[in-house]
Write an enzyme that holds these catalytic residues in place. Sequence first.
Site, PDB file in Angstrom:
ATOM      1  N   ARG A  67       0.836  -1.201   0.000  1.00 56.05           N
ATOM      2  CA  ARG A  67       0.000   0.000   0.000  1.00 56.05           C
ATOM      3  C   ARG A  67       0.869   1.250   0.000  1.00 56.05           C
ATOM      4  NH1 ARG A  67      -5.119   1.850   3.729  1.00 56.05           N
ATOM      5  NH2 ARG A  67      -5.240   3.939   2.853  1.00 56.05           N
TER       6      ARG A  67
ATOM      7  N   ARG B 240      -6.175  -0.306  -3.329  1.00 55.60           N
ATOM      8  CA  ARG B 240      -5.072  -0.703  -2.464  1.00 55.60           C
ATOM      9  C   ARG B 240      -5.101  -2.208  -2.207  1.00 55.60           C
ATOM     10  NH1 ARG B 240      -8.520   3.020  -0.410  1.00 55.60           N
ATOM     11  NH2 ARG B 240      -9.781   2.499   1.364  1.00 55.60           N
TER      12      ARG B 240
ATOM     13  N   ASP C 103      -6.040  -2.656   3.325  1.00 53.94           N
ATOM     14  CA  ASP C 103      -6.507  -1.545   4.156  1.00 53.94           C
ATOM     15  C   ASP C 103      -6.874  -2.135   5.502  1.00 53.94           C
ATOM     16  OD1 ASP C 103      -7.384   1.022   4.884  1.00 53.94           O
ATOM     17  OD2 ASP C 103      -9.431   0.603   4.222  1.00 53.94           O
TER      18      ASP C 103
ATOM     19  N   ASP D  66      -8.118  -1.111   9.396  1.00 54.15           N
ATOM     20  CA  ASP D  66      -8.674  -0.033  10.215  1.00 54.15           C
ATOM     21  C   ASP D  66      -8.993  -0.531  11.615  1.00 54.15           C
ATOM     22  OD1 ASP D  66      -8.809   2.047   8.244  1.00 54.15           O
ATOM     23  OD2 ASP D  66     -10.541   1.037   7.371  1.00 54.15           O
TER      24      ASP D  66
END
Length: 188
Positions: A83, A92, A95, A97
């Site tokens: 990324r 991407r 990811d 989070d």
Amino acid sequence: MTRVYLGLGSNQGDREEHLSQAMVALSRHPDLLVDQASALYESEYVGPGQQEPYLNACLGLDTRLSALDLLALLKDCEARRGRAPDGHMRPRPLDLDILLFGSEMREDGQLCLPHPRLRERAFVLIPLAEIAGDAIFPDSGETVDTACAKIRQKQGPWVRAWKSCGLWPARGNASKEDWRAALAVYRR
């Protein structure tokens, strides 16, 4: 130890492999105890422009790391999977989070907790409800199940089940240690 829920997504390259390898890397980390993994879900891209569909999943874990230390670890994991540092709202390979970090609430230039768009995104709420439906948003007292039920009543981007055991390492590309780490998550 703090209970944490993470969202994982990928829409570049071998999406399933990126998510699987992220789960393996996180479950091998000495300061993380990954003990829950949702199924994989494919979802329509949400945001400006057009992108390929995403694969999404959620993990549940316990950690002694601070939220900022965990964020740094996740950013490093994303970078290792390719990324770009300026990849926000761009395609991407990975990811990661932080969705919920215990009952911590914060909003500063580095991190917002709970994740600021969590309750607006079916592609996050559906896998999160699968593993943590009774988890409570510290800012509202609402459960994940309640938020998920609300978003399912609205029209929005599509989300569909992909694989029920999706975060297993890919055959042929995984070492015995990768398989042991993945199996440990599913046995807990």
